[in-house]
Design a protein around this motif. Structure first.
Motif, short mmCIF file in Angstrom:
data_model
loop_
_atom_site.label_atom_id
_atom_site.label_comp_id
_atom_site.label_asym_id
_atom_site.label_seq_id
_atom_site.Cartn_x
_atom_site.Cartn_y
_atom_site.Cartn_z
N CYS A 47 45.97 49.19 44.11
CA CYS A 47 46.06 48.40 42.88
C CYS A 47 45.81 46.92 43.18
N ASN A 48 46.33 46.43 44.29
CA ASN A 48 46.08 45.04 44.70
C ASN A 48 44.59 44.77 44.88
N ILE A 49 43.90 45.71 45.52
CA ILE A 49 42.46 45.56 45.76
C ILE A 49 41.71 45.52 44.44
N ILE A 50 42.02 46.44 43.56
CA ILE A 50 41.36 46.50 42.26
C ILE A 50 41.64 45.23 41.46
N GLU A 51 42.88 44.79 41.47
CA GLU A 51 43.26 43.58 40.73
C GLU A 51 42.51 42.36 41.26
N ARG A 52 42.46 42.20 42.58
CA ARG A 52 41.72 41.07 43.17
C ARG A 52 40.24 41.11 42.78
N ASN A 53 39.66 42.31 42.82
CA ASN A 53 38.25 42.44 42.46
C ASN A 53 38.01 42.10 40.99
N LEU A 54 38.90 42.56 40.13
CA LEU A 54 38.76 42.25 38.70
C LEU A 54 38.91 40.75 38.44
N VAL A 55 39.87 40.13 39.08
CA VAL A 55 40.06 38.68 38.92
C VAL A 55 38.80 37.95 39.40
N GLY A 56 38.24 38.39 40.51
CA GLY A 56 37.01 37.79 41.01
C GLY A 56 35.85 37.95 40.04
N MET A 57 35.73 39.12 39.44
CA MET A 57 34.66 39.35 38.47
C MET A 57 34.86 38.49 37.22
N VAL A 58 36.09 38.41 36.73
CA VAL A 58 36.38 37.58 35.55
C VAL A 58 36.05 36.13 35.86
N ASP A 59 36.46 35.64 37.02
CA ASP A 59 36.16 34.26 37.40
C ASP A 59 34.66 34.02 37.49
N ALA A 60 33.94 34.97 38.11
CA ALA A 60 32.49 34.83 38.25
C ALA A 60 31.81 34.81 36.89
N LEU A 61 32.25 35.66 35.99
CA LEU A 61 31.66 35.68 34.65
C LEU A 61 31.96 34.40 33.89
N GLN A 62 33.15 33.88 34.05
CA GLN A 62 33.48 32.61 33.38
C GLN A 62 32.65 31.47 33.94
N ASP A 63 32.43 31.46 35.25
CA ASP A 63 31.58 30.44 35.86
C ASP A 63 30.15 30.55 35.34
N THR A 64 29.65 31.78 35.27
CA THR A 64 28.30 32.01 34.77
C THR A 64 28.17 31.56 33.32
N LYS A 65 29.16 31.87 32.52
CA LYS A 65 29.16 31.46 31.12
C LYS A 65 29.14 29.94 31.00
N GLN A 66 29.93 29.27 31.83
CA GLN A 66 29.97 27.81 31.81
C GLN A 66 28.62 27.23 32.23
N GLN A 67 28.02 27.78 33.28
CA GLN A 67 26.71 27.31 33.73
C GLN A 67 25.66 27.52 32.64
N HIS A 68 25.71 28.67 31.98
CA HIS A 68 24.76 28.95 30.91
C HIS A 68 24.93 27.95 29.77
N SER A 69 26.16 27.68 29.39
CA SER A 69 26.42 26.72 28.32
C SER A 69 25.92 25.33 28.69
N THR A 70 26.15 24.93 29.92
CA THR A 70 25.68 23.62 30.40
C THR A 70 24.15 23.55 30.36
N HIS A 71 23.51 24.60 30.84
CA HIS A 71 22.05 24.66 30.84
C HIS A 71 21.51 24.65 29.41
N GLN A 72 22.13 25.43 28.55
CA GLN A 72 21.68 25.50 27.16
C GLN A 72 21.80 24.14 26.47
N GLU A 73 22.88 23.44 26.73
CA GLU A 73 23.07 22.12 26.13
C GLU A 73 22.03 21.13 26.66
N ALA A 74 21.75 21.18 27.94
CA ALA A 74 20.73 20.29 28.52
C ALA A 74 19.36 20.58 27.90
#
Length: 94
Positions: A47-74
């Motif tokens: 469960c710890n492994i799965i939870e860490r992986n999910l948190v990592g994926m959520v963080d990566a997706l949030q970073d990607t979303k932020q980068q996309h928004s920044t690029h779109q605004e530029a």
């Protein structure tokens, strides 16, 4: 988001299993109780492994979303700047 929902469900399940473990630990002793305890620890480890992986994926997706928004605004700003400088419409109309 589906990943955040999965993370919430995993944490809820973990809490439920921990409650069961505490409840059964006092009355479920002997070899079978020990084996049950080992099984729960192995489950929690996975469960710890799965939870860490999910948190990592959520963080990566949030970073990607932020980068996309920044690029779109530029891009939007560049288009706005170019369209305000352009005289194409003036040339077409005369």
């Amino acid at each position: 988001m589906a990943l955040e929902s999965a993370l919430t469900r995993i944490r809820s399940s973990r809490s439920h299993v921990e409650t069961i473990e505490v409840t059964l630990a006092t009355g479920y002793q002997g070899a079978d109780g020990g084996e049950f305890s080992r099984m729960l620890k192995a489950w929690q480890s996975q469960c710890n492994i799965i939870e860490r992986n999910l948190v990592g994926m959520v963080d990566a997706l949030q970073d990607t979303k932020q980068q996309h928004s920044t690029h779109q605004e530029a891009t939007r700003q560049q288009i706005a700047a170019e369209s305000s400088r352009s005289t194409v419409f003036d040339r077409l109309t005369g």
